[in-house]
Design a protein around this motif. Structure first.
Motif, PDB file in Angstrom:
ATOM      1  N   SER A  67       0.627  -0.983   0.079  1.00 38.25           N
ATOM      2  CA  SER A  67       0.194  -0.205   0.247  1.00 38.25           C
ATOM      3  C   SER A  67       1.213   1.173   0.180  1.00 38.25           C
ATOM      4  O   SER A  67       1.566   1.400   0.767  1.00 38.25           O
ATOM      5  N   GLU A  68       0.950   1.969  -0.841  1.00 34.06           N
ATOM      6  CA  GLU A  68       1.706   3.563  -0.729  1.00 34.06           C
ATOM      7  C   GLU A  68       0.477   4.468  -0.090  1.00 34.06           C
ATOM      8  O   GLU A  68       0.617   5.173  -0.129  1.00 34.06           O
ATOM      9  N   ASP A  69      -0.661   3.955   0.660  1.00 37.57           N
ATOM     10  CA  ASP A  69      -1.270   5.052   1.949  1.00 37.57           C
ATOM     11  C   ASP A  69      -0.838   4.197   2.941  1.00 37.57           C
ATOM     12  O   ASP A  69      -0.785   2.917   2.930  1.00 37.57           O
ATOM     13  N   TYR A  70      -0.997   5.248   4.168  1.00 40.14           N
ATOM     14  CA  TYR A  70      -0.820   4.544   5.784  1.00 40.14           C
ATOM     15  C   TYR A  70      -2.279   5.253   6.226  1.00 40.14           C
ATOM     16  O   TYR A  70      -1.908   6.121   7.201  1.00 40.14           O
ATOM     17  N   ASN A  71      -2.695   4.320   6.767  1.00 37.82           N
ATOM     18  CA  ASN A  71      -4.063   4.345   7.314  1.00 37.82           C
ATOM     19  C   ASN A  71      -4.923   3.000   8.462  1.00 37.82           C
ATOM     20  O   ASN A  71      -3.803   1.632   7.666  1.00 37.82           O
ATOM     21  N   LEU A  72      -5.687   3.122   8.695  1.00 36.57           N
ATOM     22  CA  LEU A  72      -6.101   1.651   9.635  1.00 36.57           C
ATOM     23  C   LEU A  72      -5.961   0.149   8.329  1.00 36.57           C
ATOM     24  O   LEU A  72      -6.601  -0.415   8.476  1.00 36.57           O
ATOM     25  N   SER A  73      -7.357   1.283   7.511  1.00 37.95           N
ATOM     26  CA  SER A  73      -6.905  -0.038   6.117  1.00 37.95           C
ATOM     27  C   SER A  73      -6.138  -0.654   5.678  1.00 37.95           C
ATOM     28  O   SER A  73      -5.828  -1.814   5.545  1.00 37.95           O
ATOM     29  N   THR A  74      -4.440   0.128   5.743  1.00 40.76           N
ATOM     30  CA  THR A  74      -3.535  -0.831   5.792  1.00 40.76           C
ATOM     31  C   THR A  74      -2.861  -2.047   6.525  1.00 40.76           C
ATOM     32  O   THR A  74      -2.681  -2.726   6.058  1.00 40.76           O
ATOM     33  N   ALA A  75      -3.695  -1.582   7.877  1.00 40.28           N
ATOM     34  CA  ALA A  75      -3.698  -2.424   8.375  1.00 40.28           C
ATOM     35  C   ALA A  75      -4.154  -4.424   8.541  1.00 40.28           C
ATOM     36  O   ALA A  75      -3.868  -5.560   8.683  1.00 40.28           O
TER      37      ALA A  75
ATOM     38  N   VAL B   2       7.922  10.283   5.766  1.00 42.51           N
ATOM     39  CA  VAL B   2       8.039   8.915   4.904  1.00 42.51           C
ATOM     40  C   VAL B   2       7.158   9.068   3.638  1.00 42.51           C
ATOM     41  O   VAL B   2       6.180   8.910   4.147  1.00 42.51           O
ATOM     42  N   VAL B   3       7.891   8.120   3.075  1.00 33.44           N
ATOM     43  CA  VAL B   3       6.810   7.954   1.959  1.00 33.44           C
ATOM     44  C   VAL B   3       7.019   6.232   2.051  1.00 33.44           C
ATOM     45  O   VAL B   3       7.683   5.597   1.925  1.00 33.44           O
ATOM     46  N   TYR B   4       5.497   5.835   1.667  1.00 30.63           N
ATOM     47  CA  TYR B   4       5.195   3.981   2.036  1.00 30.63           C
ATOM     48  C   TYR B   4       5.111   3.740   0.474  1.00 30.63           C
ATOM     49  O   TYR B   4       4.827   4.209  -0.394  1.00 30.63           O
ATOM     50  N   GLY B   5       5.363   2.399   0.448  1.00 31.38           N
ATOM     51  CA  GLY B   5       4.501   1.506  -0.202  1.00 31.38           C
ATOM     52  C   GLY B   5       6.213   0.403  -0.219  1.00 31.38           C
ATOM     53  O   GLY B   5       6.918   0.414   0.446  1.00 31.38           O
ATOM     54  N   LEU B   6       6.166  -0.410  -1.535  1.00 33.80           N
ATOM     55  CA  LEU B   6       7.350  -0.683  -1.905  1.00 33.80           C
ATOM     56  C   LEU B   6       8.167  -0.391  -2.442  1.00 33.80           C
ATOM     57  O   LEU B   6       7.991   0.485  -3.061  1.00 33.80           O
ATOM     58  N   THR B   7       9.712  -0.268  -2.494  1.00 36.09           N
ATOM     59  CA  THR B   7      10.476   0.214  -3.046  1.00 36.09           C
ATOM     60  C   THR B   7      10.409   0.640  -5.216  1.00 36.09           C
ATOM     61  O   THR B   7      10.522   1.403  -5.061  1.00 36.09           O
TER      62      THR B   7
ATOM     63  N   PRO C   2       7.217   0.100  -6.646  1.00 30.29           N
ATOM     64  CA  PRO C   2       6.294  -0.076  -6.803  1.00 30.29           C
ATOM     65  C   PRO C   2       5.068  -0.798  -7.558  1.00 30.29           C
ATOM     66  O   PRO C   2       5.485  -1.167  -8.816  1.00 30.29           O
ATOM     67  N   ILE C   3       4.456  -1.781  -7.234  1.00 32.36           N
ATOM     68  CA  ILE C   3       3.723  -3.081  -8.343  1.00 32.36           C
ATOM     69  C   ILE C   3       2.573  -1.824  -9.151  1.00 32.36           C
ATOM     70  O   ILE C   3       1.674  -2.568  -9.740  1.00 32.36           O
ATOM     71  N   ASN C   4       1.238  -0.861  -8.504  1.00 31.52           N
ATOM     72  CA  ASN C   4       0.520  -0.189  -9.877  1.00 31.52           C
ATOM     73  C   ASN C   4      -0.452  -0.956 -10.043  1.00 31.52           C
ATOM     74  O   ASN C   4      -0.698  -1.106 -11.110  1.00 31.52           O
ATOM     75  N   THR C   5      -1.235  -1.480  -9.192  1.00 33.29           N
ATOM     76  CA  THR C   5      -2.001  -2.582  -9.671  1.00 33.29           C
ATOM     77  C   THR C   5      -3.201  -2.826  -8.565  1.00 33.29           C
ATOM     78  O   THR C   5      -2.625  -2.843  -6.736  1.00 33.29           O
TER      79      THR C   5
ATOM     80  N   PRO D 156       1.079   8.530  -5.461  1.00 29.68           N
ATOM     81  CA  PRO D 156       0.605   7.541  -5.643  1.00 29.68           C
ATOM     82  C   PRO D 156      -0.146   6.380  -7.058  1.00 29.68           C
ATOM     83  O   PRO D 156      -0.861   7.825  -7.610  1.00 29.68           O
ATOM     84  N   PHE D 157      -0.286   5.681  -7.414  1.00 29.99           N
ATOM     85  CA  PHE D 157      -0.926   4.884  -8.551  1.00 29.99           C
ATOM     86  C   PHE D 157      -1.891   5.193  -7.509  1.00 29.99           C
ATOM     87  O   PHE D 157      -2.624   4.460  -6.547  1.00 29.99           O
TER      88      PHE D 157
END
Length: 445
Positions: A151-159, A257-262, A264-267, A326-327
């Motif tokens: 996830s490129e966001d960081y919130n409770l749904s990311t958990a 902080v910038v979130y996500g994979l180094t 990004p999978i963009n899908t 973010p994608f």
């Protein structure tokens, strides 16, 4: 955790307290595993309540929601997928633990002792630290864990963005506890350790002062989810941050902080979110010469390559500029509303399946699981605006009508059954026309 009828109910007070691991030992001591409540299942209304609270607080303080709709749907989809196997069998984290306990335990600590409870708290969290660390440092384990970081966001749904595969390696790190800790005590802490990590996935909580020294907090965990170079392979703790301080993997939050994979999978395709790194490992494995190098592709870090250190080189990690976008889904607002409505309906069937599991036949459970997976996949295709999305959605709506006709799915309000069928018949017609147009366009090209 097998017989819901024999489990105690969780009060509202206990529900909120279990999310923050502040339950008292006397409230959560059980003699048998069957008596242990399924706290994760019972946490659903508290997940929703905290997510709504985060939304309100974010609107008040920042004037915007804490994340994007398409990303949140993908995160919750991953959480749904990760829970589906439990409809068919007990978790491997419990079955392996019970096997070791019954056959190899050295001593039996008293299940009703607060000292056993606190020791298990430390033991489970210590095991989680090492599992989590290895999930970042061993490529084949990262193939499962990367789902949570995508996830490129960081919130409770990311958990809730959990991996289907991760559970098949995590059990190894808890097995030593089975030599002396009763399964019922372990099952309680395994769930609490997971639930605690829900609330730390947020940006609306800044710094918690002295608690930052001992506990894993939103600030510490934001670092863990970052793709900035200073964030990589840091802050593995579950409930306690002391393990990172002891073993040298702690890093405090400083620059944004910038979130996500180094990379990004963009899908929003749920299968790509879950399994794309396995495909990457497979490709790299066959492209890498030499037996020991192939072995290293699997067992060393995700950034390893021939001639590099075990965990790769930090300079190979793309540098974060702070301007990353973010994608996002190119879907229209109307299509987003449609996907949310279908997602909500799927969640209702999902919750109903877990609630009525004991009364449903294995065939019905299997067909419902297939429909849930089909729905999640179709929503991912629609959000990605894939060319074959209309065809898949047409098939999905047809499958829904067939399952309802044969009694494997039922509208939540029986009196609306006819309207329900009419609505989805219209969906079949609409997406069927879109499918034919897409196929005709493809043939014409």
């Amino acid at each position: 955790m097998k017989n819901p009828e024999g489990q105690q109910d969780v009060s509202i007070s206990q529900g909120f307290r279990m999310m923050f691991y502040v339950m008292k030992p006397k409230e959560t001591l059980f003699q048998t595993l069957e008596e242990v409540p399924d706290y994760v299942k019972k946490a659903t209304p508290f997940f929703i309540s905290l997510m709504l609270l985060e939304l309100v607080v974010s609107w008040i303080h920042k004037g915007k929601p804490p994340g994007r709709l398409d990303d949140a749907l993908t995160s919750i989809s991953a959480g749904v997928l990760s829970r589906l196997p439990s409809l068919f069998s007990r978790s491997i984290e419990l079955t392996s633990y019970i096997y070791v306990w019954e056959n190899y335990r050295c001593l039996s600590l008293p299940w009703d002792s607060p000292w056993t409870w606190y020791l298990t708290f430390l033991g489970v969290d210590f095991g989680y630290y090492w599992f989590h660390r290895m999930a970042h440092e061993v490529n084949i384990m990262w193939a499962g864990h990367q789902t949570h970081h995508s996830s490129e966001d960081y919130n409770l749904s990311t958990a809730l963005r959990q991996s289907v595969l991760q559970i098949y390696t995590s059990w190894i790190f808890y097995t030593p506890l089975a030599l002396f800790i009763p399964p019922s005590v372990y099952a309680v802490h395994l769930q609490f350790n997971l639930l605690y990590q829900f609330w730390i996935h947020t940006e609306v909580i800044d710094n918690l002062g002295p608690l930052e020294l001992i506990l894993n907090t939103p600030s510490h965990h934001r670092v863990h989810h970052g793709r900035n170079r200073y964030c990589i392979d840091k802050n593995y703790g579950g409930t306690l941050i002391i393990w990172d301080r002891i073993f040298g993997t702690f890093e405090a939050e400083n620059e944004k902080v910038v979130y996500g994979l180094t990379h990004p999978i963009n899908t929003f395709d749920p299968f790509k979110v879950q399994f794309h790194h396995l495909v990457c490992i497979w490709t790299t494995f066959w492209a890498t010469p030499g037996f020991f190098n192939k072995f290293s592709v699997i067992c060393k870090g995700p950034g390893w390559g021939p001639g590099k250190p075990r965990l790769g080189l930090s300079e190979d990690i793309p540098e974060v500029k702070g301007k990353e976008v973010p994608f996002s889904s190119p879907a229209s607002q109307l299509l987003r509303i449609y996907t949310v409505a279908q997602f909500a309906l799927m969640l209702a069937f999902y919750e109903d399946t877990f609630a009525d599991k004991a009364a449903l036949s294995q065939v019905t459970v299997f067909l419902r699981v297939c429909f849930i997976i089909l729905t999640l996949t179709s929503i991912g295709f629609l959000l990605d605006q894939r060319q074959d999305a209309a065809v898949l959605e047409t098939c999905r709506c047809c499958v829904l009508l067939m399952l309802c006709r044969f009694g494997h799915l039922k509208p939540l309000v029986p009196s609306l059954s006819f309207a329900f069928e009419i609505c989805f018949s219209i969906c079949v017609a609409f997406w069927g026309v879109r499918s034919m147009k897409a196929l005709a366009s493809g043939l014409w090209k």
